[in-house]
Design an enzyme around this catalytic site. Structure first.
Site, PDB file in Angstrom:
ATOM      1  N   ASP A 248       0.812  -1.217   0.000  1.00 54.42           N
ATOM      2  CA  ASP A 248       0.000   0.000   0.000  1.00 54.42           C
ATOM      3  C   ASP A 248       0.851   1.276   0.000  1.00 54.42           C
ATOM      4  O   ASP A 248       2.014   1.261   0.389  1.00 54.42           O
ATOM      5  CB  ASP A 248      -0.877   0.048   1.259  1.00 54.42           C
ATOM      6  CG  ASP A 248      -2.003  -0.962   1.226  1.00 54.42           C
ATOM      7  OD1 ASP A 248      -1.970  -1.852   0.356  1.00 54.42           O
ATOM      8  OD2 ASP A 248      -2.898  -0.873   2.088  1.00 54.42           O
ATOM      9  N   ASP A 249       0.191   2.356  -0.367  1.00 56.88           N
ATOM     10  CA  ASP A 249       0.666   3.738  -0.150  1.00 56.88           C
ATOM     11  C   ASP A 249       1.731   4.217  -1.132  1.00 56.88           C
ATOM     12  O   ASP A 249       2.205   5.340  -1.034  1.00 56.88           O
ATOM     13  CB  ASP A 249       1.161   3.985   1.290  1.00 56.88           C
ATOM     14  CG  ASP A 249       0.063   3.814   2.326  1.00 56.88           C
ATOM     15  OD1 ASP A 249      -1.092   3.578   1.922  1.00 56.88           O
ATOM     16  OD2 ASP A 249       0.358   3.913   3.527  1.00 56.88           O
ATOM     17  N   HIS A 298      -5.942   2.987  -4.065  1.00 54.50           N
ATOM     18  CA  HIS A 298      -5.922   3.239  -2.612  1.00 54.50           C
ATOM     19  C   HIS A 298      -6.274   4.702  -2.348  1.00 54.50           C
ATOM     20  O   HIS A 298      -5.819   5.283  -1.368  1.00 54.50           O
ATOM     21  CB  HIS A 298      -4.527   2.894  -2.079  1.00 54.50           C
ATOM     22  CG  HIS A 298      -4.421   2.777  -0.585  1.00 54.50           C
ATOM     23  ND1 HIS A 298      -5.333   2.102   0.192  1.00 54.50           N
ATOM     24  CD2 HIS A 298      -3.480   3.236   0.288  1.00 54.50           C
ATOM     25  CE1 HIS A 298      -4.950   2.159   1.474  1.00 54.50           C
ATOM     26  NE2 HIS A 298      -3.837   2.858   1.559  1.00 54.50           N
ATOM     27  N   HIS A 302      -5.259   9.502   0.392  1.00 49.36           N
ATOM     28  CA  HIS A 302      -5.302   8.756   1.652  1.00 49.36           C
ATOM     29  C   HIS A 302      -6.155   9.376   2.764  1.00 49.36           C
ATOM     30  O   HIS A 302      -5.769   9.352   3.935  1.00 49.36           O
ATOM     31  CB  HIS A 302      -3.867   8.533   2.169  1.00 49.36           C
ATOM     32  CG  HIS A 302      -3.711   7.234   2.911  1.00 49.36           C
ATOM     33  ND1 HIS A 302      -3.923   7.118   4.272  1.00 49.36           N
ATOM     34  CD2 HIS A 302      -3.371   6.000   2.489  1.00 49.36           C
ATOM     35  CE1 HIS A 302      -3.705   5.864   4.646  1.00 49.36           C
ATOM     36  NE2 HIS A 302      -3.369   5.164   3.575  1.00 49.36           N
ATOM     37  N   TYR A 339      -6.836   2.895   5.833  1.00 50.26           N
ATOM     38  CA  TYR A 339      -7.147   2.417   7.194  1.00 50.26           C
ATOM     39  C   TYR A 339      -8.202   1.297   7.168  1.00 50.26           C
ATOM     40  O   TYR A 339      -8.714   0.909   8.202  1.00 50.26           O
ATOM     41  CB  TYR A 339      -7.641   3.558   8.101  1.00 50.26           C
ATOM     42  CG  TYR A 339      -6.867   4.840   7.910  1.00 50.26           C
ATOM     43  CD1 TYR A 339      -5.560   4.955   8.406  1.00 50.26           C
ATOM     44  CD2 TYR A 339      -7.396   5.919   7.192  1.00 50.26           C
ATOM     45  CE1 TYR A 339      -4.819   6.117   8.200  1.00 50.26           C
ATOM     46  CE2 TYR A 339      -6.657   7.085   6.992  1.00 50.26           C
ATOM     47  CZ  TYR A 339      -5.387   7.174   7.499  1.00 50.26           C
ATOM     48  OH  TYR A 339      -4.657   8.322   7.290  1.00 50.26           O
ATOM     49  N   HIS A 392       3.512  -2.200   3.226  1.00 47.51           N
ATOM     50  CA  HIS A 392       3.582  -0.844   2.667  1.00 47.51           C
ATOM     51  C   HIS A 392       4.952  -0.660   2.036  1.00 47.51           C
ATOM     52  O   HIS A 392       5.967  -0.668   2.753  1.00 47.51           O
ATOM     53  CB  HIS A 392       3.360   0.198   3.767  1.00 47.51           C
ATOM     54  CG  HIS A 392       2.033   0.071   4.440  1.00 47.51           C
ATOM     55  ND1 HIS A 392       1.757  -0.898   5.377  1.00 47.51           N
ATOM     56  CD2 HIS A 392       0.882   0.782   4.275  1.00 47.51           C
ATOM     57  CE1 HIS A 392       0.499  -0.780   5.770  1.00 47.51           C
ATOM     58  NE2 HIS A 392      -0.060   0.235   5.114  1.00 47.51           N
TER      59      HIS A 392
HETATM   60 NI    NI Z   1      -2.696   3.189   3.282  1.00 47.85          NI
END
Ligand code: NI
Length: 438
Positions: A248-249, A298, A302, A339, A392
């Protein structure tokens, strides 16, 4: 060169023989040397797509669409109606009015109705019209300033391409990745819904469950220029012991290194990316697709999606889908909320955008521990067949842990696959934690 100047040039060139060369590239007059690249939107002539047979929906005639959507009936008035889209809550009808045919779209859930020109931003509208005129499309009127009638009949296919049918009966395609940045929010909604190929679910719908009604229209179209999912993978997880690792991210500075690690081990992964970071690392995103990974959504920046309005949620998601598609040629087929946070509104928006919600069954807490050994031990102790493991790739410790984790999983007999390979057919708006826990 300003956009306005580019447009003026494009228009002039349309009517001045021999000036095409002006359009291939130019530099900024401000002296920055910014290369704006090809100016004209690529538009390709194609066969006119067939209308959808209303019988597919269990309707005797396309006129039933007007009963299903009273708002649509009010807008089209008295005209012969054909169906051009029927997917989930969205209906599209073509009305053969005296002044020329027009297509209208309706969200039968909210009762909204849109003309086709409302599906584009103002700039998007101009770019599409310029591209059409440049290729020789015929406006309905002699008014060459406004190109009246050029965008009255706009349709979408299951690959996300836009098809414009002009008044003279010719059809033109604008490719999915090209058209994505030109659409308004309602355009994104209609395109996303048609592309999801979900059965029409509007009121009074008599369609048998599971019938992909857009198939009738898209069967007439040329092969799609981009696919909805990544390679997805072809591992049979009913036979193999499959597991999915997800990152992720990103994309971030360590993502390329991670791709090298995955490639060396023939392991596939899924990347839940932030749209705001995608353009800066477009080559990395493209590489993900080329190497068989899933590119996934995603959100743009965020946020906790529960704390923002529904239209802001929609925008967070659709902008990201478009950015990923522009970078890689492939639109994300799944999304993960930041989250893991959702509420009914968020789920509804995601369902409308055709996106399943991918959670996880193993949390490495790599963002918190920033430790190779702890990330590794949490990943391996939690691993189980059909698991979805959360990492991540913006943390160097996570990427440093990847070789050991992948080697260990493979030595335990796991095949590392993408989410689309692991889960196969998914339902938009449904949460998936693992293969056994949708
Ligand atoms: Ni995230």
């Amino acid at each position: 060169m300003t956009t306005g100047t580019r447009r003026a040039l494009a228009r002039a060139a349309t009517f001045v023989a021999g000036s095409v060369i002006l359009l291939t590239a130019c530099s900024s007059p401000s002296g920055t040397g910014e290369d704006v690249g090809p100016v004209m939107l690529p538009v390709t002539p194609i066969a006119v797509p067939a209308a959808i047979d209303p019988a597919v929906l269990g309707w005797e005639s396309a006129g039933a669409a007007l009963e299903v959507s009273p708002a649509l009936a009010e807008s089209v008035g008295d005209c012969g109606v054909e169906l051009v889209a029927a997917a989930r809550q969205v209906l599209g009808v073509r009305c053969a009015a005296e002044a020329g045919p027009v297509v209208l779209y309706s969200d039968t859930a909210s009762g909204q109705v849109w003309s086709t020109s409302e599906l584009f931003t103002e700039e998007g509208r101009r770019e599409v019209m310029d591209g059409l005129v440049f290729e020789g499309a015929t406006p309905a009127s002699e008014d060459r300033t406004n190109y009246l009638g050029l965008l009255d009949d706009v349709r979408f296919d299951s690959a996300g391409n836009v098809v414009v049918v002009t008044a003279d009966g010719a059809a033109w395609q604008v490719g999915s990745a090209d058209v994505a940045p030109l659409l308004s929010d309602s355009g994104r909604l209609v395109r996303g819904t048609v592309r999801s190929a979900g059965a029409f679910s509007g009121p009074l719908a008599a369609a048998p469950a599971g019938v992909p009604v857009v198939a009738a229209a898209s069967a007439q179209l040329p092969p799609p220029v981009s696919k909805r999912t990544g390679s997805g993978g072809t591992v049979d997880c009913t036979v193999e012991k499959c597991i999915a690792i997800t990152y992720d991210d990103g994309p971030g500075p360590y993502t390329e290194k991670l791709l090298d690690i995955l490639a060396a081990r023939d392991a596939k992964a899924t990347f839940y990316m932030l749209g705001s970071l995608v353009a800066g690392r477009a080559d990395t995103v493209k590489r993900m697709v080329e190497e068989g990974h899933d590119v996934a959504n995603h959100t743009w920046s965020h946020p906790d999606l529960r704390t923002i309005a529904a239209d802001a949620v929609a925008r967070q998601v659709s902008r990201t889908t478009d950015a990923v598609e522009a970078a890689s040629g492939v639109a994300p087929s799944t999304m993960r909320p930041p989250y893991g946070a959702t509420n009914a509104t968020v789920v509804d928006v995601l369902a409308r955008q055709g996106l399943p919600i991918i959670m996880w069954s193993v949390d490495t807490e790599d963002w918190k521990n920033r430790s190779v050994s702890e990330t590794t031990s949490r990943a391996l102790s939690g691993a189980h067949e059909g698991a979805i493991i959360l990492f991540h790739d913006i943390h160097p410790s996570t990427v440093d842990a990847a070789p050991g984790i992948i080697d260990a999983l493979q030595s335990q007999g796991y095949t590392l696959v993408t989410i689309s390979n692991l889960l196969g057919e998914m339902e938009p708006g449904v949460k998936y934690f693992s293969t056994t826990n949708p």
